[in-house]
Design a protein around this motif. Sequence first.
Motif, PDB file in Angstrom:
ATOM      1  N   THR A 142       0.835  -1.208   0.000  1.00  0.00           N
ATOM      2  CA  THR A 142       0.000   0.000   0.000  1.00  0.00           C
ATOM      3  C   THR A 142       0.867   1.255   0.000  1.00  0.00           C
ATOM      4  OG1 THR A 142      -1.752  -1.169   1.200  1.00  0.00           O
ATOM      5  CG2 THR A 142      -1.806   1.240   1.245  1.00  0.00           C
ATOM      6  N   LEU A 143       1.887   1.250   0.859  1.00  0.00           N
ATOM      7  CA  LEU A 143       2.800   2.400   0.898  1.00  0.00           C
ATOM      8  C   LEU A 143       3.572   2.525  -0.413  1.00  0.00           C
ATOM      9  CD1 LEU A 143       4.197   1.994   4.536  1.00  0.00           C
ATOM     10  CD2 LEU A 143       2.463   3.624   3.733  1.00  0.00           C
ATOM     11  N   GLY A 144       4.017   1.366  -0.966  1.00  0.00           N
ATOM     12  CA  GLY A 144       4.779   1.402  -2.208  1.00  0.00           C
ATOM     13  C   GLY A 144       3.958   1.921  -3.374  1.00  0.00           C
ATOM     14  N   ILE A 145       2.689   1.487  -3.461  1.00  0.00           N
ATOM     15  CA  ILE A 145       1.822   1.950  -4.551  1.00  0.00           C
ATOM     16  C   ILE A 145       1.545   3.438  -4.434  1.00  0.00           C
ATOM     17  CG2 ILE A 145      -0.535   1.771  -5.461  1.00  0.00           C
ATOM     18  CD1 ILE A 145      -0.391  -1.235  -4.813  1.00  0.00           C
ATOM     19  N   ALA A 146       1.278   3.869  -3.194  1.00  0.00           N
ATOM     20  CA  ALA A 146       1.023   5.298  -2.985  1.00  0.00           C
ATOM     21  C   ALA A 146       2.246   6.135  -3.366  1.00  0.00           C
ATOM     22  CB  ALA A 146       0.636   5.549  -1.530  1.00  0.00           C
ATOM     23  N   TYR A 147       3.442   5.600  -3.043  1.00  0.00           N
ATOM     24  CA  TYR A 147       4.660   6.343  -3.382  1.00  0.00           C
ATOM     25  C   TYR A 147       4.902   6.345  -4.894  1.00  0.00           C
ATOM     26  CZ  TYR A 147       9.595   7.543  -3.675  1.00  0.00           C
ATOM     27  OH  TYR A 147      10.799   8.135  -4.006  1.00  0.00           O
ATOM     28  N   TRP A 148       4.696   5.193  -5.531  1.00  0.00           N
ATOM     29  CA  TRP A 148       5.002   5.097  -6.965  1.00  0.00           C
ATOM     30  C   TRP A 148       4.060   5.954  -7.800  1.00  0.00           C
ATOM     31  CZ3 TRP A 148       8.768   3.823 -10.023  1.00  0.00           C
ATOM     32  CH2 TRP A 148       8.513   3.593 -11.383  1.00  0.00           C
ATOM     33  N   PHE A 149       2.804   5.986  -7.423  1.00  0.00           N
ATOM     34  CA  PHE A 149       1.818   6.733  -8.212  1.00  0.00           C
ATOM     35  C   PHE A 149       1.593   8.152  -7.672  1.00  0.00           C
ATOM     36  CE2 PHE A 149       0.750   2.355  -9.349  1.00  0.00           C
ATOM     37  CZ  PHE A 149       0.660   2.462 -10.729  1.00  0.00           C
ATOM     38  N   ARG A 150       2.584   8.680  -7.017  1.00  0.00           N
ATOM     39  CA  ARG A 150       2.495  10.083  -6.584  1.00  0.00           C
ATOM     40  C   ARG A 150       2.488  10.995  -7.803  1.00  0.00           C
ATOM     41  NH1 ARG A 150       7.672   8.424  -6.432  1.00  0.00           N
ATOM     42  NH2 ARG A 150       9.335   9.904  -7.020  1.00  0.00           N
TER      43      ARG A 150
END
Length: 303
Positions: A56-64
């Motif tokens: 969840t954190l990785g997806i939020a960071y990648w799609f910033r």
Amino acid sequence: MRYFPITVVLISAAMLGGCTEGVLDPQGPIAEAERQIMFNSTGIMLAIVIPTMLATLGIAYWFRASNKRARYLPEFAYSGRLEVLVWSVPIMTVTLVGGVAWVGSYDLDPPKAIASAGKPVRVQVVALDWKWLFIYPDQGIAAVNQLTVPLGTPISFELTSSGVMNSFFVPQLGGQIYTMAGMVTRLNLRADRAGTYRGMSSNYSGAGFSDMHFNVDVIPEERFAQWLSATRNAGPMLDSQSYSELAKPSQAVAPFTYRAVASGLFNTILSAGSPGDSTSVAHLNHHHFTSSFRRSRSAWRHG
């Protein structure tokens, strides 16, 4: 940030410091097996929860918004590989956790006897308002709010209640189990380390519930024999009349013992909680039991 690891360690130590005298500090084989089931179940679930949180954190960071390399796919609707991943993980989790619970349920079935070279000590337990009565039928004695057992010897419990449903629980030995009027539940435990462990009622049963606890004294076989001898030479006798007095509601009762117990008293108490058995009820004050049971049942329904 350099103090962050130290802070985590200190907080964890403080939290784990409260785990003594509980299910995480087992003192017998049943409690140890129950703790292992809890650890296994927690580990299986964490194996899913932690990657999910990280993803969840990785997806939020990648799609910033500032990441120009992230692809924008507004027409995306379906992916077979994603469907397999999304459904296989919870299915695997439920299967593993369910398997652990299923196997443990059979291995730790409360009535199942604990393998031992010696003969188990039988203890008949009666939940009263608001105290615990422990009858040792083979030794012919009884105790109130005090359970003394020999070290390393299996204890075979037969449990019932004089009225309202209750729950018998010794966290460090394992095996929370309910007690009900007119019924017998069975439980087998063993303590492998000498000491004093806390027992309690884990089911709300009225005004005196908070004081409905007792100590479990686990002592060597020699001291247990001495305790039996001392108990047989002191205290009153437990018969139908003294039981009727004991069964009256009372709170914060100090532990005490009975030097002798009337034969078949536990079965009479059990029958007194069974509808339709007028012969046994007459031995133990029919009016007291009937009114106590109805009052407790009404309080449970409307409480």
